[in-house]
Design an enzyme around this catalytic site. Structure first.
Site, short mmCIF file in Angstrom:
data_model
loop_
_atom_site.label_atom_id
_atom_site.label_comp_id
_atom_site.label_asym_id
_atom_site.label_seq_id
_atom_site.Cartn_x
_atom_site.Cartn_y
_atom_site.Cartn_z
N HIS A 14 33.72 -31.38 67.49
CA HIS A 14 34.73 -31.86 68.45
C HIS A 14 35.43 -30.63 69.04
O HIS A 14 36.39 -30.12 68.49
CB HIS A 14 35.72 -32.78 67.73
CG HIS A 14 36.72 -33.43 68.64
ND1 HIS A 14 37.27 -34.67 68.39
CD2 HIS A 14 37.30 -33.01 69.80
CE1 HIS A 14 38.13 -34.98 69.34
NE2 HIS A 14 38.17 -33.98 70.21
N HIS A 16 36.32 -29.06 73.02
CA HIS A 16 36.26 -29.10 74.49
C HIS A 16 36.16 -27.66 74.97
O HIS A 16 37.07 -26.86 74.73
CB HIS A 16 37.53 -29.74 75.06
CG HIS A 16 37.76 -31.13 74.56
ND1 HIS A 16 37.36 -32.25 75.26
CD2 HIS A 16 38.32 -31.60 73.42
CE1 HIS A 16 37.68 -33.34 74.59
NE2 HIS A 16 38.27 -32.98 73.46
N GLU A 197 43.41 -41.83 68.75
CA GLU A 197 44.15 -40.56 68.66
C GLU A 197 45.63 -40.90 68.87
O GLU A 197 46.42 -40.81 67.95
CB GLU A 197 43.64 -39.58 69.73
CG GLU A 197 44.39 -38.24 69.75
CD GLU A 197 43.99 -37.32 70.92
OE1 GLU A 197 43.38 -37.81 71.89
OE2 GLU A 197 44.32 -36.11 70.85
N ASP A 275 39.07 -29.01 68.48
CA ASP A 275 39.52 -29.72 69.70
C ASP A 275 39.71 -28.76 70.89
O ASP A 275 38.80 -28.61 71.70
CB ASP A 275 40.80 -30.52 69.41
CG ASP A 275 40.98 -31.70 70.35
OD1 ASP A 275 40.06 -32.00 71.15
OD2 ASP A 275 42.04 -32.37 70.27
N1 ADE Z 1 40.71 -33.54 76.38
C1 ADE Z 1 40.83 -32.36 75.76
N2 ADE Z 1 41.42 -32.52 74.56
C2 ADE Z 1 41.67 -33.85 74.42
C3 ADE Z 1 42.24 -34.66 73.41
N3 ADE Z 1 42.70 -34.15 72.27
N4 ADE Z 1 42.34 -35.98 73.63
C4 ADE Z 1 41.89 -36.52 74.76
N5 ADE Z 1 41.35 -35.81 75.74
C5 ADE Z 1 41.23 -34.47 75.58
ZN ZN Z 2 39.23 -34.00 71.97
#
Ligand code: ADE
Ligand code: ZN
Length: 334
Positions: A14, A16, A197, A275
């Site tokens: 996970h 980005h 989340e 993340d």
């Molecule tokens: N885009 C980047 N990080 C994110 C996250 N933690 N939750 C949702 N979208 C995201």
């Molecule tokens: Zn994320």
């Protein structure tokens, strides 16, 4: 324990890629591309990373992407992340990218994916780090935009293993993307989605049922529904949990209150991930350390996070077995 965690072989599921944009690189790219940014110094950038919820982070995150314009920029961004992976002994990583954050600004889909892909190939050859790429739809945009993005991705099918769903969870239900996910599955993509989340446990159930996802990104709000937790444990449906992110975005007030260790002990396939590490204060080792410092755990439990990540990854069974062997060898010698 720090040395044990630092050298422990890891798998990240996970991440980005746009969330790995360190302030130094943001300044370099802003200069290189002549893009104005609303900061005068690195300290000013860091001071802005003071979030009170997911949306306050997303506003800054999308603003940061403005400096990414050319294929070389996406390559440099990805390569910098992969060098950090090497430091943290990450053997395999499954990377999200947000094409719509770039195509919305007029950057071509091909520019984005080619830059990222080239760095992933180089890391496989030169650093021994394997990877998969996951294309996310931005859930605050509409279904039509998602369909258009899926269309752009088709000629790059060989580079993308799965589609995902990220951005603002509350107010943008999974149902909005049911049809585009069905089409993606038809085209041969696996599916994942951010759920639970900031949103409720029912969002997790909905994403599982409507989007046919094989793992859940975050998913920590599952604890509000004991029956769901039992189902996740029984079916070994993985959660890609991001501990430092959850604290920075106030999903939990303190790491001591985080439920990752309690979910692990209930038999849920929880994994540790970073993340958006440039924004949340740490990469993989930092996330492992933060959980370890707040929760007393056996060494075998720390190792279980990596074993879970191998199980939850999209690599072949042969590769899974090989990586488990790498972890077992490490533990037996440590
Ligand atoms: N885009 C980047 N990080 C994110 C996250 N933690 N939750 C949702 N979208 C995201
Ligand atoms: Zn994320």
């Amino acid at each position: 324990m720090k040395a044990f965690i630092q050298s422990l072989p890891k798998v990240e599921l996970h991440l980005h890629i746009e969330g790995t944009l360190e302030p130094e690189l943001m300044f370099d790219l802003a200069k290189r591309n002549n893009v104005p940014i609303p900061f005068n110094s690195i300290d000013e950038v860091k001071a802005a990373y003071n979030f009170h919820n997911l949306q306050s982070f997303l506003d800054i995150y999308f603003q940061g992407t403005d400096v990414l314009i050319k294929e070389q920029d996406f390559f440099d961004l990805t390569w910098a992340y992969l060098l950090r992976c090497k430091e943290d002994n990450v053997h395999h990583t499954e990377v999200f990218f947000d094409p719509q954050a770039h195509t919305e600004r007029g950057v071509n889909f091909d520019t984005v994916i080619n830059g990222i892909h080239e760095a992933l190939v180089k890391a496989n050859n030169e650093l021994g780090i394997s990877s998969k790429l996951i294309m996310c739809f931005l859930r605050h945009l509409d279904e039509e935009a998602a369909f258009h993005t899926l269309e752009s991705a088709l000629k790059h099918k060989d580079k993308i293993i799965a589609v995902g769903l990220d951005s603002t969870e509350v107010g943008n239900p999974a149902s909005k993307f049911e049809r585009v996910f069905a089409q993606a599955i038809e085209q041969g993509f696996l599916t994942v989605a951010h759920a639970g989340e900031e949103g409720s446990a029912s969002n997790i159930v909905e994403a599982l049922n409507l989007l046919k996802i094989t793992r859940i990104d975050h998913g920590v709000r599952c604890s509000d529904d004991e029956i769901l937790v039992e189902q996740l444990a029984k079916d070994r449906i993985p959660l890609t949990v991001c501990p430092l992110s959850n604290i920075k975005l106030k999903v939990f007030e303190q790491m001591e209150q985080h439920n990752i260790v309690s979910l692990l002990r209930k038999g849920v396939c929880v994994t540790i991930n970073s993340d958006d590490p440039a924004y949340f204060g740490g990469y993989m080792t930092d996330n492992f350390m933060a959980v370890h410092n707040a929760h007393s755990m056996e060494k075998s439990e720390i190792v279980q996070f990596t074993l879970n990540a191998i199980e939850a990854s999209f690599i072949s069974n042969y590769e899974k077995k090989r990586l488990r062997g790498v972890v077992e060898d490490y533990v037996s010698l440590a």
